[in-house]
Design a protein around this motif. Structure first.
Motif, PDB file in Angstrom:
ATOM      1  N   THR A  48     -34.232  -2.128  -9.965  1.00 59.43           N
ATOM      2  CA  THR A  48     -33.103  -1.213  -9.819  1.00 59.43           C
ATOM      3  C   THR A  48     -32.517  -1.240  -8.414  1.00 59.43           C
ATOM      4  O   THR A  48     -31.420  -0.714  -8.193  1.00 59.43           O
ATOM      5  N   THR A  49     -33.220  -1.819  -7.459  1.00 63.24           N
ATOM      6  CA  THR A  49     -32.647  -1.977  -6.121  1.00 63.24           C
ATOM      7  C   THR A  49     -31.651  -3.137  -6.071  1.00 63.24           C
ATOM      8  O   THR A  49     -30.756  -3.158  -5.228  1.00 63.24           O
ATOM      9  N   GLN A  50     -31.836  -4.093  -6.980  1.00 60.12           N
ATOM     10  CA  GLN A  50     -30.906  -5.218  -7.055  1.00 60.12           C
ATOM     11  C   GLN A  50     -29.781  -4.975  -8.047  1.00 60.12           C
ATOM     12  O   GLN A  50     -28.668  -5.478  -7.868  1.00 60.12           O
ATOM     13  N   PHE A  51     -30.077  -4.232  -9.103  1.00 62.70           N
ATOM     14  CA  PHE A  51     -29.048  -3.891 -10.089  1.00 62.70           C
ATOM     15  C   PHE A  51     -29.337  -2.492 -10.616  1.00 62.70           C
ATOM     16  O   PHE A  51     -30.405  -2.251 -11.176  1.00 62.70           O
ATOM     17  N   PRO A  52     -28.395  -1.537 -10.444  1.00 62.19           N
ATOM     18  CA  PRO A  52     -28.650  -0.149 -10.846  1.00 62.19           C
ATOM     19  C   PRO A  52     -28.830  -0.007 -12.354  1.00 62.19           C
ATOM     20  O   PRO A  52     -28.461  -0.888 -13.134  1.00 62.19           O
ATOM     21  N   LEU A  53     -29.407   1.125 -12.741  1.00 63.54           N
ATOM     22  CA  LEU A  53     -29.539   1.437 -14.156  1.00 63.54           C
ATOM     23  C   LEU A  53     -28.159   1.558 -14.798  1.00 63.54           C
ATOM     24  O   LEU A  53     -27.195   1.997 -14.153  1.00 63.54           O
ATOM     25  N   ALA A  54     -28.079   1.180 -16.064  1.00 61.27           N
ATOM     26  CA  ALA A  54     -26.806   1.268 -16.777  1.00 61.27           C
ATOM     27  C   ALA A  54     -26.295   2.698 -16.835  1.00 61.27           C
ATOM     28  O   ALA A  54     -25.092   2.943 -16.704  1.00 61.27           O
ATOM     29  N   SER A  55     -27.209   3.662 -16.994  1.00 65.16           N
ATOM     30  CA  SER A  55     -26.800   5.070 -17.037  1.00 65.16           C
ATOM     31  C   SER A  55     -26.213   5.511 -15.701  1.00 65.16           C
ATOM     32  O   SER A  55     -25.232   6.261 -15.657  1.00 65.16           O
ATOM     33  N   THR A  56     -26.789   5.033 -14.595  1.00 67.22           N
ATOM     34  CA  THR A  56     -26.274   5.384 -13.266  1.00 67.22           C
ATOM     35  C   THR A  56     -24.880   4.811 -13.068  1.00 67.22           C
ATOM     36  O   THR A  56     -23.986   5.481 -12.514  1.00 67.22           O
ATOM     37  N   ILE A  57     -24.679   3.588 -13.536  1.00 68.11           N
ATOM     38  CA  ILE A  57     -23.360   2.963 -13.402  1.00 68.11           C
ATOM     39  C   ILE A  57     -22.324   3.723 -14.218  1.00 68.11           C
ATOM     40  O   ILE A  57     -21.209   3.985 -13.751  1.00 68.11           O
ATOM     41  N   LEU A  58     -22.694   4.116 -15.437  1.00 67.87           N
ATOM     42  CA  LEU A  58     -21.762   4.845 -16.293  1.00 67.87           C
ATOM     43  C   LEU A  58     -21.399   6.196 -15.692  1.00 67.87           C
ATOM     44  O   LEU A  58     -20.236   6.616 -15.738  1.00 67.87           O
ATOM     45  N   VAL A  59     -22.380   6.882 -15.123  1.00 66.13           N
ATOM     46  CA  VAL A  59     -22.104   8.176 -14.498  1.00 66.13           C
ATOM     47  C   VAL A  59     -21.129   8.005 -13.336  1.00 66.13           C
ATOM     48  O   VAL A  59     -20.165   8.772 -13.184  1.00 66.13           O
ATOM     49  N   ASN A  60     -21.360   7.005 -12.509  1.00 64.62           N
ATOM     50  CA  ASN A  60     -20.458   6.756 -11.384  1.00 64.62           C
ATOM     51  C   ASN A  60     -19.070   6.323 -11.852  1.00 64.62           C
ATOM     52  O   ASN A  60     -18.063   6.671 -11.229  1.00 64.62           O
ATOM     53  N   ALA A  61     -19.022   5.559 -12.945  1.00 65.42           N
ATOM     54  CA  ALA A  61     -17.723   5.145 -13.475  1.00 65.42           C
ATOM     55  C   ALA A  61     -16.924   6.351 -13.961  1.00 65.42           C
ATOM     56  O   ALA A  61     -15.711   6.436 -13.736  1.00 65.42           O
ATOM     57  N   VAL A  62     -17.600   7.287 -14.608  1.00 61.32           N
ATOM     58  CA  VAL A  62     -16.931   8.516 -15.058  1.00 61.32           C
ATOM     59  C   VAL A  62     -16.458   9.338 -13.863  1.00 61.32           C
ATOM     60  O   VAL A  62     -15.356   9.898 -13.862  1.00 61.32           O
ATOM     61  N   GLN A  63     -17.267   9.412 -12.826  1.00 63.91           N
ATOM     62  CA  GLN A  63     -16.870  10.146 -11.626  1.00 63.91           C
ATOM     63  C   GLN A  63     -15.670   9.504 -10.938  1.00 63.91           C
ATOM     64  O   GLN A  63     -14.801  10.193 -10.408  1.00 63.91           O
ATOM     65  N   PRO A  68      -9.157  10.864  -6.992  1.00 58.49           N
ATOM     66  CA  PRO A  68      -7.743  10.534  -6.737  1.00 58.49           C
ATOM     67  C   PRO A  68      -7.568   9.261  -5.910  1.00 58.49           C
ATOM     68  O   PRO A  68      -6.629   8.495  -6.143  1.00 58.49           O
ATOM     69  N   GLU A  69      -8.462   9.026  -4.968  1.00 60.62           N
ATOM     70  CA  GLU A  69      -8.348   7.823  -4.143  1.00 60.62           C
ATOM     71  C   GLU A  69      -8.529   6.560  -4.983  1.00 60.62           C
ATOM     72  O   GLU A  69      -7.764   5.595  -4.858  1.00 60.62           O
ATOM     73  N   PHE A  70      -9.525   6.582  -5.859  1.00 62.55           N
ATOM     74  CA  PHE A  70      -9.754   5.421  -6.709  1.00 62.55           C
ATOM     75  C   PHE A  70      -8.611   5.248  -7.704  1.00 62.55           C
ATOM     76  O   PHE A  70      -8.198   4.109  -7.989  1.00 62.55           O
ATOM     77  N   LEU A  71      -8.101   6.342  -8.247  1.00 64.85           N
ATOM     78  CA  LEU A  71      -6.975   6.243  -9.179  1.00 64.85           C
ATOM     79  C   LEU A  71      -5.744   5.657  -8.492  1.00 64.85           C
ATOM     80  O   LEU A  71      -4.972   4.911  -9.113  1.00 64.85           O
ATOM     81  N   GLY A  72      -5.574   5.970  -7.207  1.00 61.09           N
ATOM     82  CA  GLY A  72      -4.483   5.359  -6.451  1.00 61.09           C
ATOM     83  C   GLY A  72      -4.685   3.856  -6.304  1.00 61.09           C
ATOM     84  O   GLY A  72      -3.725   3.080  -6.384  1.00 61.09           O
ATOM     85  N   LEU A 237     -21.358   1.828  -6.676  1.00 67.10           N
ATOM     86  CA  LEU A 237     -19.904   2.013  -6.699  1.00 67.10           C
ATOM     87  C   LEU A 237     -19.195   0.696  -6.974  1.00 67.10           C
ATOM     88  O   LEU A 237     -18.175   0.663  -7.679  1.00 67.10           O
ATOM     89  N   THR A 238     -19.727  -0.383  -6.428  1.00 60.19           N
ATOM     90  CA  THR A 238     -19.113  -1.694  -6.662  1.00 60.19           C
ATOM     91  C   THR A 238     -19.160  -2.061  -8.137  1.00 60.19           C
ATOM     92  O   THR A 238     -18.155  -2.504  -8.714  1.00 60.19           O
ATOM     93  N   VAL A 239     -20.314  -1.883  -8.758  1.00 61.74           N
ATOM     94  CA  VAL A 239     -20.441  -2.211 -10.179  1.00 61.74           C
ATOM     95  C   VAL A 239     -19.591  -1.263 -11.022  1.00 61.74           C
ATOM     96  O   VAL A 239     -18.958  -1.689 -12.002  1.00 61.74           O
ATOM     97  N   ALA A 240     -19.553   0.017 -10.653  1.00 60.51           N
ATOM     98  CA  ALA A 240     -18.737   0.980 -11.406  1.00 60.51           C
ATOM     99  C   ALA A 240     -17.257   0.627 -11.328  1.00 60.51           C
ATOM    100  O   ALA A 240     -16.538   0.693 -12.331  1.00 60.51           O
ATOM    101  N   ALA A 241     -16.790   0.225 -10.140  1.00 59.72           N
ATOM    102  CA  ALA A 241     -15.390  -0.193 -10.006  1.00 59.72           C
ATOM    103  C   ALA A 241     -15.125  -1.466 -10.800  1.00 59.72           C
ATOM    104  O   ALA A 241     -14.049  -1.630 -11.397  1.00 59.72           O
ATOM    105  N   THR A 242     -16.116  -2.351 -10.834  1.00 61.90           N
ATOM    106  CA  THR A 242     -15.976  -3.576 -11.625  1.00 61.90           C
ATOM    107  C   THR A 242     -15.877  -3.255 -13.113  1.00 61.90           C
ATOM    108  O   THR A 242     -15.139  -3.910 -13.858  1.00 61.90           O
ATOM    109  N   VAL A 243     -16.622  -2.247 -13.546  1.00 60.28           N
ATOM    110  CA  VAL A 243     -16.538  -1.813 -14.941  1.00 60.28           C
ATOM    111  C   VAL A 243     -15.117  -1.368 -15.278  1.00 60.28           C
ATOM    112  O   VAL A 243     -14.570  -1.716 -16.335  1.00 60.28           O
ATOM    113  N   TRP A 244     -14.497  -0.620 -14.357  1.00 62.01           N
ATOM    114  CA  TRP A 244     -13.128  -0.167 -14.597  1.00 62.01           C
ATOM    115  C   TRP A 244     -12.144  -1.334 -14.601  1.00 62.01           C
ATOM    116  O   TRP A 244     -11.169  -1.321 -15.353  1.00 62.01           O
TER     117      TRP A 244
END
Length: 275
Positions: A48-63, A68-72, A237-244
């Motif tokens: 998990t230090t090299q790749f976060p849990l899928a649940s953690t990524i999903l939570v960050n993606a929802v956040q 507003p900064e990310f939406l911009g 955050l990088t993986v969550a942004a990549t998901v979006w």
């Protein structure tokens, strides 16, 4: 027939129809992948230090969806993507119609096209950074360069697939070359052009984010990823942004597929009948 057997047959029919639905199968595939990734992290198969849990990524993606900064940044990437794609269509479609209608010109320019087309677009970003002072101009230029080829090639091959009998029939009735192009060639080529645009849309999104990553700038998903990489939760955050970024690609492709099926129903029905 007993009620139990009737319910069993009904459930099998429903299951078969669900599995025949591409959207349902896609959702099942995504959910399965998420579950496998989560289980691999929980069981220690993946660090998990090299790749976060899928649940953690999903939570960050929802956040991020409420940030507003990310939406911009998403709006900046989407705006550059849309503008670059529209300009590409405005240039590549007429160029494809011209080359497809004039075989000698197409044969003369074919070596140049085949030379430029395989050049990796990402490799040209440093060169574009020296040429363009405005990062939006650089983004649009890179999108246009990379996205031109599928639209151009599809348009040329679409014109070659036009029924020659239909063209000769119009010529026999006294219609000129432009009338034949407008009344026969362009409608027959339109589905090929639409497919080229759909392929180009994905390429355009890749180049938009890659240009932001490598070319710098003050906004965009690529810029957000660079800034997020230096934060304590940079990997997540990088993986969550990549998901979006992937979600944007799916939405854009889905919208284009829907529009293609609505506009070219006759072509979809014809292709389905020949399969």
């Amino acid at each position: 027939m007993s009620p139990r057997r009737h319910r069993g047959d009904l459930m099998r029919v429903i299951a078969r129809r669900l599995l025949d639905n591409a959207v349902v199968c896609g959702i099942i595939g995504v959910v399965s992948l998420i579950c496998v990734a989560e289980a691999a992290g929980r069981l220690g198969l993946i660090s998990t230090t090299q790749f976060p849990l899928a649940s953690t990524i999903l939570v960050n993606a929802v956040q991020l969806a409420a940030d507003p900064e990310f939406l911009g940044d998403v709006a900046a990437t989407f705006g550059g993507w849309a503008l670059g794609l529209v300009l590409t269509v405005a240039v590549a479609v007429p160029a494809g119609l011209l080359l497809g209608s004039l075989p000698p010109v197409e044969r003369a320019l074919r070596p140049i096209i085949e030379f430029l087309r395989p050049i990796p677009s990402v490799a040209l970003i440093p060169l574009a950074a020296f040429i363009f002072t405005e990062r939006l101009d650089m983004k649009i230029a890179m999108i246009m360069y990379a996205s031109t080829w599928p639209i151009l090639i599809n348009t040329i091959y679409g014109l070659k697939d036009v029924d020659p009998v239909a063209k000769e029939t119009l010529r026999a009735f006294g219609f000129g070359p432009l009338s034949v192009l407008w009344r026969v060639s362009l409608p027959s080529t339109a589905p090929f052009i639409a497919t080229g645009v759909r392929v180009a849309a994905t390429i355009a999104l890749i180049l938009a984010i890659s240009t932001e990553l490598l070319g710098g700038g003050s906004d965009g998903i690529g810029t957000f990823i660079i800034v997020a990489g230096s934060s304590p939760d940079g990997l997540t955050l990088t993986v969550a942004a990549t998901v979006w970024a992937g979600i944007l690609g799916i939405i854009a492709n889905g919208a284009l597929v829907w529009g293609e099926r609505r506009i070219f129903r006759w072509h979809t029905a014809m292709m389905g009948a020949t399969q």
